[in-house]
Design a protein around this motif. Structure first.
Motif, PDB file in Angstrom:
ATOM      1  N   ARG A 169       0.822  -1.210   0.000  1.00  0.00           N
ATOM      2  CA  ARG A 169       0.000   0.000   0.000  1.00  0.00           C
ATOM      3  C   ARG A 169       0.865   1.273   0.000  1.00  0.00           C
ATOM      4  NH1 ARG A 169      -3.759  -3.017   3.451  1.00  0.00           N
ATOM      5  NH2 ARG A 169      -5.731  -3.238   2.327  1.00  0.00           N
ATOM      6  N   THR A 170       1.949   1.251   0.743  1.00  0.00           N
ATOM      7  CA  THR A 170       2.791   2.445   0.848  1.00  0.00           C
ATOM      8  C   THR A 170       3.781   2.566  -0.301  1.00  0.00           C
ATOM      9  OG1 THR A 170       4.413   1.276   2.217  1.00  0.00           O
ATOM     10  CG2 THR A 170       2.611   2.423   3.359  1.00  0.00           C
ATOM     11  N   GLY A 171       3.941   1.502  -1.064  1.00  0.00           N
ATOM     12  CA  GLY A 171       4.887   1.520  -2.169  1.00  0.00           C
ATOM     13  C   GLY A 171       6.293   1.128  -1.764  1.00  0.00           C
ATOM     14  N   SER A 172       6.530   0.953  -0.466  1.00  0.00           N
ATOM     15  CA  SER A 172       7.886   0.644  -0.008  1.00  0.00           C
ATOM     16  C   SER A 172       8.335  -0.743  -0.463  1.00  0.00           C
ATOM     17  CB  SER A 172       7.954   0.741   1.514  1.00  0.00           C
ATOM     18  OG  SER A 172       7.062  -0.167   2.130  1.00  0.00           O
ATOM     19  N   LEU A 173       7.389  -1.655  -0.581  1.00  0.00           N
ATOM     20  CA  LEU A 173       7.744  -3.016  -0.973  1.00  0.00           C
ATOM     21  C   LEU A 173       8.170  -3.068  -2.438  1.00  0.00           C
ATOM     22  CD1 LEU A 173       7.835  -5.844   0.297  1.00  0.00           C
ATOM     23  CD2 LEU A 173       5.568  -6.253  -0.640  1.00  0.00           C
ATOM     24  N   ARG A 174       7.475  -2.318  -3.276  1.00  0.00           N
ATOM     25  CA  ARG A 174       7.787  -2.355  -4.701  1.00  0.00           C
ATOM     26  C   ARG A 174       9.110  -1.646  -5.007  1.00  0.00           C
ATOM     27  NH1 ARG A 174       1.892  -1.889  -5.236  1.00  0.00           N
ATOM     28  NH2 ARG A 174       1.139  -3.635  -6.505  1.00  0.00           N
ATOM     29  N   ASP A 175       9.453  -0.637  -4.231  1.00  0.00           N
ATOM     30  CA  ASP A 175      10.597   0.219  -4.569  1.00  0.00           C
ATOM     31  C   ASP A 175      11.881  -0.112  -3.819  1.00  0.00           C
ATOM     32  OD1 ASP A 175       8.820   1.558  -6.190  1.00  0.00           O
ATOM     33  OD2 ASP A 175       8.326   3.058  -4.666  1.00  0.00           O
ATOM     34  N   ASP A 176      11.803  -0.968  -2.817  1.00  0.00           N
ATOM     35  CA  ASP A 176      12.962  -1.235  -1.968  1.00  0.00           C
ATOM     36  C   ASP A 176      13.738  -2.435  -2.486  1.00  0.00           C
ATOM     37  OD1 ASP A 176      14.820  -1.690  -0.019  1.00  0.00           O
ATOM     38  OD2 ASP A 176      13.407  -1.724   1.659  1.00  0.00           O
ATOM     39  N   PRO A 177      14.974  -2.244  -2.963  1.00  0.00           N
ATOM     40  CA  PRO A 177      15.747  -3.377  -3.494  1.00  0.00           C
ATOM     41  C   PRO A 177      16.179  -4.371  -2.426  1.00  0.00           C
ATOM     42  CG  PRO A 177      17.107  -1.402  -3.408  1.00  0.00           C
ATOM     43  CD  PRO A 177      15.713  -0.967  -3.061  1.00  0.00           C
ATOM     44  N   SER A 178      16.085  -3.978  -1.149  1.00  0.00           N
ATOM     45  CA  SER A 178      16.510  -4.874  -0.074  1.00  0.00           C
ATOM     46  C   SER A 178      15.383  -5.772   0.434  1.00  0.00           C
ATOM     47  CB  SER A 178      17.072  -4.048   1.092  1.00  0.00           C
ATOM     48  OG  SER A 178      16.050  -3.267   1.698  1.00  0.00           O
ATOM     49  N   VAL A 179      14.215  -5.689  -0.191  1.00  0.00           N
ATOM     50  CA  VAL A 179      13.076  -6.505   0.232  1.00  0.00           C
ATOM     51  C   VAL A 179      13.439  -7.986   0.123  1.00  0.00           C
ATOM     52  CG1 VAL A 179      10.756  -7.215  -0.448  1.00  0.00           C
ATOM     53  CG2 VAL A 179      11.325  -4.802  -0.286  1.00  0.00           C
ATOM     54  N   SER A 180      12.976  -8.770   1.076  1.00  0.00           N
ATOM     55  CA  SER A 180      13.313 -10.194   1.128  1.00  0.00           C
ATOM     56  C   SER A 180      12.771 -10.928  -0.095  1.00  0.00           C
ATOM     57  CB  SER A 180      12.722 -10.827   2.391  1.00  0.00           C
ATOM     58  OG  SER A 180      11.320 -10.913   2.298  1.00  0.00           O
ATOM     59  N   PRO A 181      13.431 -12.009  -0.496  1.00  0.00           N
ATOM     60  CA  PRO A 181      12.918 -12.811  -1.616  1.00  0.00           C
ATOM     61  C   PRO A 181      11.506 -13.321  -1.377  1.00  0.00           C
ATOM     62  CG  PRO A 181      15.181 -13.414  -1.115  1.00  0.00           C
ATOM     63  CD  PRO A 181      14.734 -12.495  -0.011  1.00  0.00           C
ATOM     64  N   ALA A 182      11.192 -13.628  -0.113  1.00  0.00           N
ATOM     65  CA  ALA A 182       9.850 -14.120   0.198  1.00  0.00           C
ATOM     66  C   ALA A 182       8.795 -13.069  -0.099  1.00  0.00           C
ATOM     67  CB  ALA A 182       9.771 -14.543   1.665  1.00  0.00           C
TER      68      ALA A 182
END
Length: 279
Positions: A169-182
């Motif tokens: 919802r906040t867009g942080s997941l789509r834009d953050d390259p450090s997001v976990s593979p899961a």
């Protein structure tokens, strides 16, 4: 308003003692058709066992009954629905869904399509995948007399569902390259799904309350089979669940399989049928 639906497929000889009915609960951002029918489980589980497919809220699958009839027209197919409240006065939680799952299972057992007269009458086996496995874990804990045997596929031992929904919802997941593979893999499921994204994110929020916290004090006591692919980014810590489950639990790893293609594994199907058919 959301609802919980079920589709029951009677065994070919449901007037006999036969097998214990099997309840199947699909995963997040997928449907009964995608999770169970398109991957061959209807065929793999055989024609004698009565199957009850539960449809999670916000996961509509209107064509499933017609698809099943097309595949096995000789078997009786029935459907049911329970309305769920999600309002300003009462926000839906996983506990509400568990109550509805229990009610749906009992209604399916009362139906004439499940005519078993054997000693296991009034019980079911339960098979959940991913989010469906998470709910199945909790239901088996609450309903020890209802659930005879349990299969948990692609189930992580941690809880990130609410945080995932917030990140989308906040867009942080789509834009953050450090997001976990899961998390990135679940995001791909959502983006590829034909289901409504807003509904899926609402589902993730609601079913994260209360938080999933498996432990030795909160674990099913039934004989349990835990299965995950060796390349399943979502459920990499799935083997950790076995330490909570006790001596009647078995873990099976599917070499080279991911969270998605684990469901097409013949080894998975053979392990499940062997577990359900054990004395």
């Amino acid at each position: 308003m959301p609802d919980l639906r079920w589709t029951r497929v009677a065994g070919e000889h449901f007037d006999d003692a036969g097998s214990v009915p099997l309840v199947l609960v699909h995963g997040f951002a997928t449907t009964v058709t995608q999770c169970w029918l398109a991957t061959g489980w209807l065929r793999r589980l055989g024609s004698q066992r009565t199957l009850v497919f539960l449809h999670l809220p916000w996961h509509d699958d209107a064509s499933v009954a017609s698809r099943i009839r097309a595949q096995c027209g000789q078997r009786r197919v029935t459907e049911g629905v329970l309305a769920l409240e999600d309002s300003l006065d009462h926000s839906l939680t996983a506990l509400d869904v568990l109550d509805s799952m229990s009610e749906a299972i009992r209604r399916s057992l009362d139906d004439e399509a499940n005519g078993s007269r054997g000693p296991d009458r009034g019980v079911v086996d339960l098979f959940g995948y991913s989010l469906g496995a998470r709910l199945s874990w909790d239901l088996a804990c609450e309903e020890e007399r209802l659930v005879r045997r349990l299969v948990l596929g692609g189930l992580p031992a941690h809880d990130e569902l609410s945080g995932f929904a917030h990140g989308v919802r906040t867009g942080s997941l789509r834009d953050d390259p450090s997001v976990s593979p899961a998390a990135r893999e679940v995001l791909e499921f959502v983006e590829a799904s034909d289901l409504d994204e807003r509904g899926l994110l609402t589902c993730a929020d609601r079913l994260s309350v209360p938080e999933f916290r498996p432990s030795t004090g909160h674990a099913p006591t039934q004989p349990t089979l835990v299965v995950a692919g060796s390349k399943d980014n979502v459920a990499q810590d799935s083997p950790d669940l076995v330490e909570y489950l006790g001596p009647q639990a078995v873990y099976r790893e599917l070499p080279g399989r991911t969270h998605v293609n684990a469901l097409t594994s013949g080894a998975f199907a053979r392990a499940v049928t062997a577990h359900l058919d054990a004395n």
